[in-house]
Enzyme design. Structure first.
Site, short mmCIF file in Angstrom:
data_model
loop_
_atom_site.label_atom_id
_atom_site.label_comp_id
_atom_site.label_asym_id
_atom_site.label_seq_id
_atom_site.Cartn_x
_atom_site.Cartn_y
_atom_site.Cartn_z
N GLY A 272 1.00 -1.24 0.01
CA GLY A 272 -0.12 -0.03 0.02
C GLY A 272 0.79 1.40 -0.01
N CYS A 273 1.43 1.83 1.33
CA CYS A 273 2.13 2.80 1.20
C CYS A 273 2.86 3.06 2.58
CB CYS A 273 1.36 3.99 1.07
SG CYS A 273 2.42 5.63 1.14
#
Lengths: 105, 427
Positions: free
Chosen positions: A103-104
């Site tokens: 995701g991040c």
């Protein structure tokens, strides 16, 4: 970390059931994991997504997010949720034998 | 013949790179023969960390916007024009209107943009009335009025997808909303819900656990693994791709981010979301050796945050000079990020991490210093002071004393390492 036997082979999994080593994965293992997750048959569309996720992982070092998957895999986000009802990015990543998408940060 | 360095983007990354390059070139053998040009489509430099404070009446438009050109050294050329595309084969930037800028080295520093159209219904009925974003100045300003008029009901803060700029800002918004409504005496009439596509409050385990418990302490409801399929402003609900619905009276949505549109028009430069694939250690792009990138515009697996951009600037400037001199690049950028997290009531947390080390408790930068992952007044003051540091030191491309590009490890409390015995019993 734990181990599990899939398609007759011992594989290493992390605490959330994702493959520690994506190279241990085989298609037969994907079929077993999908069945356990309530997907009776892996259709061509399922395989398109699984193979795309593996390709992305080996090229970029992480699996794609749901939205990116919808943009680039050729399967729409709505269809992705029909194929992998428990959340496409995570469920498909697990069945495809790659780590959970980052995701991040 | 002189060398031409063109920098696309006059925000945090572009400005600090230009100023730092200019200063370093003064003492460099090729210094006199280098021209630096910065291109941006407008002349408004926004202090983006300030956007969080605007909705709560804690920052004004005039404080957080300054002219871009005024932040650049006078010997740096500023071109105010939109960018049509980069022609990688011809080492040329084509501006809107047809003007061309040839370069020997190019820096992509055009940041991330908000892809509002990627979410169904987001800009439909209710947009800027009961559906807002605070990630741009117009939205943050509109939200200030909406919050002031809000007398009670369901406030929902929703992150559409990662990556986003400053991944902690939506959490800070929740914490500040809790403080804001408490101050107004109507906290008991407001429910605050945070809906995120992640499986916890944050991405990294230790910080995620700390922030999840902080949300609970402040009475903020957390909805995880929520992928927003549609914003229905008329009915006042978010609809997830999995069919879940989250009702709202006021929604604060952080939209999908993408790179700048011209990146998509530049063959071979960007990925599917127009971010620029970039080597995470050297900051050279994958597209071509004479093209570099930093900040939110890249795809490097670091936070999209000003502190990361600042730390990248050190490595980037060094590598551009090495490239122009025909030397090997340094692979030294470690993904260092350093972020204050405003938690309301005059307090803040501080987190410090990099590619390999997640945010941990302890102190920064050494065992005696600011508390990490713990609420304190000192951290809040640090956050407020940072605005001065930003305009006066960071944009000038200067090093900030005590805060280097490499993440400090002293002062961090690491969890006990896994021992083989323990791992076996866990099986």
């Amino acid at each position: 970390m734990s181990t599990a036997t899939m398609a007759g082979v011992e594989v290493r999994l992390n605490d959330e059931g994702f493959f520690e080593d994506p190279n241990q994965w085989t298609e037969a293992m994907a079929v077993e994991m999908a069945t356990a997750d309530g997907i009776d048959t892996l259709t061509d569309q399922h395989w398109t997504v699984l193979k795309f996720m593996r390709k992305e992982f080996f090229e970029k070092g992480t699996g794609p997010t749901v939205r990116l998957l919808g943009k680039t895999s050729g399967v729409s986000v709505k269809d992705l949720y029909l194929l992998f009802p428990k959340g496409p990015a995570k469920m498909a990543a697990r069945i495809a034998g790659i780590p959970k998408p980052k995701g991040c940060i | 013949m002189s060398k031409r360095i063109v920098i696309l983007g006059g925000g945090t990354g572009g400005t600090l790179t230009a100023n730092r390059l200019h200063r370093h070139l003064k003492h460099h053998p090729i210094g006199d023969a280098v021209e630096i040009t910065v291109v941006d489509q407008d002349d408004h430099h926004v202090y983006q960390p300030g956007l969080l404070f605007v909705p709560f009446g804690l920052a004004q438009h005039s404080e957080i916007v300054r002219p871009r050109q005024a932040q650049l050294h006078k010997d740096i050329t500023f071109v105010q024009q939109g960018i049509d595309r980069v022609d990688l084969e011809r080492d040329t930037v084509v501006l809107e209107g047809g003007r061309e800028l040839a370069y020997d080295a190019l820096v992509i520093a055009t940041g991330a943009t908000l892809a509002l159209d990627e979410t169904e219904g987001l800009t439909g009925p209710g947009w800027n009335e009961k559906v807002f974003t605070f990630y741009d100045l117009a939205g943050a300003t509109g939200l200030e009025t909406a919050l002031a008029e809000f007398e009670g009901g369901k406030l929902v803060v929703n992150v559409v997808d990662m990556p986003i700029k400053c991944p902690v800002a939506p959490l800070e918004f929740c914490f500040l909303a809790d403080w804001y409504f408490t101050e107004r005496g109507i906290r008991d009439k407001v429910t605050i819900t945070y809906a995120t596509p992640l499986d916890g409050a944050f991405t990294k385990p230790v910080a995620s656990a700390a922030l999840t418990s902080l949300l609970a302490d402040k009475g903020v409801h957390l909805i995880t693994e929520f992928n927003t399929g549609e914003v229905d402003g008329e009915a006042g609900k978010l609809v997830g791709y999995d069919g879940r619905e989250v009702p709202f009276d006021l929604a604060v949505v952080i939209p999908l981010h993408s790179g700048a549109a011209y990146v998509g028009r530049s063959e071979g430069l960007g990925d599917d979301l127009n971010f620029v694939p970039t080597d995470k250690r050297t900051l050279q792009t994958i597209a071509k050796p004479n093209v570099f990138a930093l900040g939110d515009a890249t795809n490097v697996p670091a936070s999209k945050a000003g502190s990361v951009t600042h730390f990248e600037g050190e490595v980037l400037v060094d590598n551009i000079l090495r490239f122009l001199a025909g030397e090997t690049l340094n692979s030294t950028f470690d993904g260092h990020a350093n972020c204050f997290i405003e938690t309301g009531f005059g307090k803040a947390l501080l987190i410090d991490f990099n590619y390999d080390t997640e945010p941990l408790p302890g102190h920064f930068p050494t065992a005696i210093g600011m508390p990490l992952l713990k609420e304190s007044r000192m951290n809040h003051l640090g956050k407020l002071m940072f605005q001065w540091v930003y305009w006066h030191a960071l944009l000038q491309g200067r090093d900030i004393p005590g805060i280097g590009a490499d993440m400090p490890t002293r002062g961090k409390e690491r969890p006990a390492p896994h021992t083989p015995e323990l791992e076996e019993t866990a099986v």
